[in-house]
Write a protein that holds these residues in place. Structure first.
Motif, PDB file in Angstrom:
ATOM      1  N   VAL A 229       0.832  -1.205   0.000  1.00  0.00           N
ATOM      2  CA  VAL A 229       0.000   0.000   0.000  1.00  0.00           C
ATOM      3  C   VAL A 229       0.866   1.255   0.000  1.00  0.00           C
ATOM      4  O   VAL A 229       0.586   2.224  -0.723  1.00  0.00           O
ATOM      5  N   LEU A 230       1.941   1.267   0.772  1.00  0.00           N
ATOM      6  CA  LEU A 230       2.791   2.448   0.834  1.00  0.00           C
ATOM      7  C   LEU A 230       3.585   2.644  -0.460  1.00  0.00           C
ATOM      8  O   LEU A 230       3.917   3.774  -0.827  1.00  0.00           O
ATOM      9  N   ARG A 231       3.894   1.580  -1.141  1.00  0.00           N
ATOM     10  CA  ARG A 231       4.578   1.723  -2.432  1.00  0.00           C
ATOM     11  C   ARG A 231       3.616   2.190  -3.514  1.00  0.00           C
ATOM     12  O   ARG A 231       3.971   2.979  -4.385  1.00  0.00           O
ATOM     13  N   ARG A 232       2.390   1.699  -3.463  1.00  0.00           N
ATOM     14  CA  ARG A 232       1.395   2.021  -4.492  1.00  0.00           C
ATOM     15  C   ARG A 232       0.667   3.314  -4.206  1.00  0.00           C
ATOM     16  O   ARG A 232       0.328   4.081  -5.112  1.00  0.00           O
ATOM     17  N   GLY A 233       0.410   3.584  -2.929  1.00  0.00           N
ATOM     18  CA  GLY A 233      -0.367   4.746  -2.531  1.00  0.00           C
ATOM     19  C   GLY A 233      -1.856   4.457  -2.533  1.00  0.00           C
ATOM     20  O   GLY A 233      -2.313   3.446  -3.078  1.00  0.00           O
TER      21      GLY A 233
END
Length: 314
Positions: free
Chosen positions: A284-288
């Motif tokens: 989630v943090l890589r994709r946003g």
């Protein structure tokens, strides 16, 4: 589930004593299955808990391992903090010997003030002058008041998030245990994460059991107050003080305690919010989050500088 200081033990879910015989344990499991089965009017979440409890202690080998790790045997595992090989003022998890990749920049001590408060209250609860050889012994933790167990559970949750974020790499910066407003002790942020996918306020939660969403807020047996609304409010205060804009807010919960791995619930106080399982945090943090604006180049450097100048730790 079962690993949290707040959660019921596998024995408690099956409603038996820890020294129950194997035959009585099997009978209790079958009874609890009938009592909790949704087709007979039982609770679906509890039905799943019963099955997972049996997975933990249903065989002799599994039961022995569970007893060691949860304080029902002499060589139980610990809730003590992991050793760190960090230098300087930033927090770092212990590096793996074969991993030479740069870690995310990290500032603050995840779960630090909660552990400190836990140790103070545990000593008071045991009694002044009483011997306390191991404040993290699982058997002791299990017998402690819920207030103490919640402090420890929250500290463990923050540390788990910190370990995941540290592995995102040098493109990310994270601040832990932030005082959103030093004048208001209730306004805090567990983590702020800045990376190419955006700027996120993160809550590391553990309520000791399953939770669900209703009207953009978490509800469940262990949920008190309004965690999502409080997270959004704290993020707004930090944003004003640092003159930055958050891309969203993320609530991270143990995998077993959420119905969906990622659930984006729309906006709360103007901030996009998602409730996610811990195992999906890195993705989630890589994709946003949906609709979040990417941050790069000079803007990322500028936001990091503003936060460095304004963030205050608990």
């Amino acid at each position: 589930m079962f690993d949290s200081p707040l959660s019921a033990s596998a024995y408690e879910v099956l409603q038996v004593a820890a020294d129950v015989s194997d035959d009585d344990l099997r009978r209790a499991y079958r009874l609890r299955l009938r009592q909790t089965h949704p087709d007979t009017g039982g609770d679906a979440a509890l039905f799943v808990q019963v099955q997972r409890a049996w997975e933990r202690i249903g065989t002799s080998e599994a039961r022995a391992a569970y007893d060691r790790g949860h304080g029902f045997a002499a060589d139980a595992a610990q809730y003590a903090p992991e050793p760190s090989d960090a230098g300087g003022t930033g927090w770092r998890p212990r590096a793996r010997a074969t991993d030479t990749r740069p870690r995310a920049r990290s500032f603050g001590q995840p779960g630090g003030w909660r552990r400190e408060r836990y140790l103070t209250l545990m000593r008071e609860w045991v009694g002044r002058g009483a011997e306390l050889p191991d404040p993290y012994d699982p058997a002791l933790v299990r017998s402690a008041p819920r207030e103490l167990k919640r402090l420890l559970a929250d500290a463990l949750a923050e540390e788990a998030t910190a370990r995941i974020v540290a592995d995102l790499g040098m493109g990310y910066t994270v601040w832990h245990d932030i005082a959103a407003d030093p004048r208001d002790a209730t306004l805090t942020l567990d983590h702020i994460v800045l990376g190419p996918s955006g700027l996120y306020a993160v809550l590391s939660g553990d309520f000791g059991g399953p939770v669900r969403l209703r009207r953009s807020e978490l509800i469940g047996e262990g949920v008190a107050g309004s965690p999502i609304a409080d997270l959004a409010a704290a993020a707004r205060v930090v944003a004003r003080g640092a003159r930055v804009k958050f891309s969203g807010a993320i609530v991270v919960l143990p995998d077993d305690d959420v119905a969906a791995a990622v659930e984006e619930i729309g906006r709360v106080r103007g901030l996009a919010v998602a409730v996610i399982a811990r195992s999906t945090l890195s993705t989630v943090l890589r994709r946003g989050l949906s609709g979040a604006r990417d941050i790069g180049g000079n803007e990322l450097f500028d936001i990091r500088t503003r936060l460095q100048q304004s963030v205050r730790f608990l």
